[in-house]
Design a protein around this motif. Structure first.
Motif, PDB file in Angstrom:
ATOM      1  N   SER A   1     -22.246  -7.683  -7.170  1.00  0.00           N
ATOM      2  CA  SER A   1     -21.400  -6.631  -7.724  1.00  0.00           C
ATOM      3  C   SER A   1     -21.863  -5.251  -7.248  1.00  0.00           C
ATOM      4  O   SER A   1     -21.046  -4.365  -7.009  1.00  0.00           O
ATOM      5  CB  SER A   1     -21.380  -6.697  -9.256  1.00  0.00           C
ATOM      6  OG  SER A   1     -22.622  -6.283  -9.806  1.00  0.00           O
TER       7      SER A   1
ATOM      8  N   ALA B   1     -19.910  -2.449  -4.977  1.00  0.00           N
ATOM      9  CA  ALA B   1     -19.866  -1.042  -5.389  1.00  0.00           C
ATOM     10  C   ALA B   1     -20.413  -0.139  -4.291  1.00  0.00           C
ATOM     11  O   ALA B   1     -19.877   0.951  -4.044  1.00  0.00           O
ATOM     12  CB  ALA B   1     -20.662  -0.849  -6.678  1.00  0.00           C
TER      13      ALA B   1
ATOM     14  N   ILE C   1     -13.531  -2.269  -6.183  1.00  0.00           N
ATOM     15  CA  ILE C   1     -13.652  -2.081  -7.639  1.00  0.00           C
ATOM     16  C   ILE C   1     -13.295  -3.380  -8.354  1.00  0.00           C
ATOM     17  O   ILE C   1     -13.997  -3.822  -9.267  1.00  0.00           O
ATOM     18  CB  ILE C   1     -12.742  -0.939  -8.117  1.00  0.00           C
ATOM     19  CG1 ILE C   1     -13.183   0.394  -7.509  1.00  0.00           C
ATOM     20  CG2 ILE C   1     -12.758  -0.851  -9.654  1.00  0.00           C
ATOM     21  CD1 ILE C   1     -12.185   1.521  -7.705  1.00  0.00           C
TER      22      ILE C   1
ATOM     23  N   ARG D   1     -15.956  -6.007  -7.794  1.00  0.00           N
ATOM     24  CA  ARG D   1     -17.082  -5.766  -8.696  1.00  0.00           C
ATOM     25  C   ARG D   1     -16.797  -6.358 -10.067  1.00  0.00           C
ATOM     26  O   ARG D   1     -17.661  -6.996 -10.687  1.00  0.00           O
ATOM     27  CB  ARG D   1     -17.333  -4.256  -8.797  1.00  0.00           C
ATOM     28  CG  ARG D   1     -18.394  -3.829  -9.820  1.00  0.00           C
ATOM     29  CD  ARG D   1     -17.765  -3.271 -11.100  1.00  0.00           C
ATOM     30  NE  ARG D   1     -18.782  -2.992 -12.118  1.00  0.00           N
ATOM     31  CZ  ARG D   1     -19.011  -1.821 -12.639  1.00  0.00           C
ATOM     32  NH1 ARG D   1     -18.282  -0.789 -12.243  1.00  0.00           N
ATOM     33  NH2 ARG D   1     -19.921  -1.673 -13.570  1.00  0.00           N
TER      34      ARG D   1
ATOM     35  N   ALA E   1     -23.534   0.173 -10.285  1.00  0.00           N
ATOM     36  CA  ALA E   1     -22.162   0.104  -9.779  1.00  0.00           C
ATOM     37  C   ALA E   1     -21.314   1.251 -10.313  1.00  0.00           C
ATOM     38  O   ALA E   1     -20.498   1.837  -9.572  1.00  0.00           O
ATOM     39  CB  ALA E   1     -21.537  -1.246 -10.153  1.00  0.00           C
ATOM     40  N   ASP E   2     -21.477   1.581 -11.597  1.00  0.00           N
ATOM     41  CA  ASP E   2     -20.740   2.721 -12.156  1.00  0.00           C
ATOM     42  C   ASP E   2     -21.064   4.007 -11.398  1.00  0.00           C
ATOM     43  O   ASP E   2     -20.174   4.795 -11.057  1.00  0.00           O
ATOM     44  CB  ASP E   2     -21.086   2.903 -13.636  1.00  0.00           C
ATOM     45  CG  ASP E   2     -20.266   2.008 -14.551  1.00  0.00           C
ATOM     46  OD1 ASP E   2     -19.179   1.574 -14.130  1.00  0.00           O
ATOM     47  OD2 ASP E   2     -20.706   1.751 -15.677  1.00  0.00           O
TER      48      ASP E   2
ATOM     49  N   LEU F   1     -19.554   3.933  -7.668  1.00  0.00           N
ATOM     50  CA  LEU F   1     -18.093   4.043  -7.556  1.00  0.00           C
ATOM     51  C   LEU F   1     -17.578   5.392  -8.038  1.00  0.00           C
ATOM     52  O   LEU F   1     -16.709   5.998  -7.399  1.00  0.00           O
ATOM     53  CB  LEU F   1     -17.435   2.899  -8.332  1.00  0.00           C
ATOM     54  CG  LEU F   1     -17.611   1.511  -7.709  1.00  0.00           C
ATOM     55  CD1 LEU F   1     -17.142   0.414  -8.655  1.00  0.00           C
ATOM     56  CD2 LEU F   1     -16.875   1.419  -6.374  1.00  0.00           C
TER      57      LEU F   1
END
Length: 208
Positions: free
Chosen positions: A38, A42, A71, A74, A106-107, A110
């Protein structure tokens, strides 16, 4: 990761998710590797957003379309790692770390990448910081013995849905403006989520 600590998702009961999870269970792929993938998606999304920020025309169009795809990739990884771990019986002692840490990375990747594509990097970083804060409040409540609070209005699935739609629209119309508006919606909605979760946690603590 126990079943009580999982985010409630309708997609977990979908036929395609069950089929894919079954295939992964039968393979040598571990839940931790799915969680790690994941972050890879990202990271690719970040690079695609960055490329879109530096170019225009067809390259920008393709960059934003493919960023939207990363996205969703992920999110699929986020769905399948838990299914393989719990339903598939392949959980590991290090699972709790890999269930949470990749999500935070990942947050950041992205949302920061979207900030670059919008030519407003500070806004992207602010949205990322707010996203981290929502997870912090949730985990703080869990550390105090309460069920994890996945409430919105801008929890992870909502943030990623907004960013996906914003990226697709930006691919065909006013990319900088659309992505800026998208990030403002995410930032404001995430701030509201922090306030809501904080209020719910404080109420629970006072009632204990």
């Amino acid at each position: 990761m126990s079943d009580t600590n999982r985010r409630p998702l309708n997609s977990r009961d979908s036929a395609w998710a069950k089929r894919l999870a079954t295939r992964l269970v039968e393979s040598r792929i571990t839940p931790n590797q799915i969680s790690q993938a994941s972050v890879g998606f990202a990271g690719l999304g970040f690079l695609l957003f960055w490329a879109a920020s530096c170019t225009g025309g067809v390259v920008q169009f393709l960059g934003l379309i493919l960023a939207a795809a990363t996205i969703q990739a992920r999110l699929i990884c986020n769905l399948l790692d838990g299914m393989v771990a719990i339903e598939g019986g392949k959980s590991a002692k290090t699972g709790p770390f890999w269930n949470e840490a990749p999500d935070r990375a990942a947050d950041i990747l992205l949302l920061a990448g979207a900030g670059l594509a919008a030519h407003t990097p500070a806004l992207g970083l602010a949205a990322a910081a707010l996203a981290i804060a929502t997870a912090y409040i949730r985990e703080l409540g869990r550390a105090e013995g309460f069920p994890p609070d996945f409430s919105g209005p801008m929890a992870k699935p909502h943030r990623m849905a907004a960013l996906t739609v914003g990226s697709l629209i930006a691919a065909v119309y006013a990319p900088h403006w659309v992505l800026t508006v998208t990030l403002w919606i995410i930032a404001i909605g995430t701030a509201a989520t922090i306030l809501r979760r904080s209020h719910r946690l404080l109420t629970a603590l006072n009632a204990r």
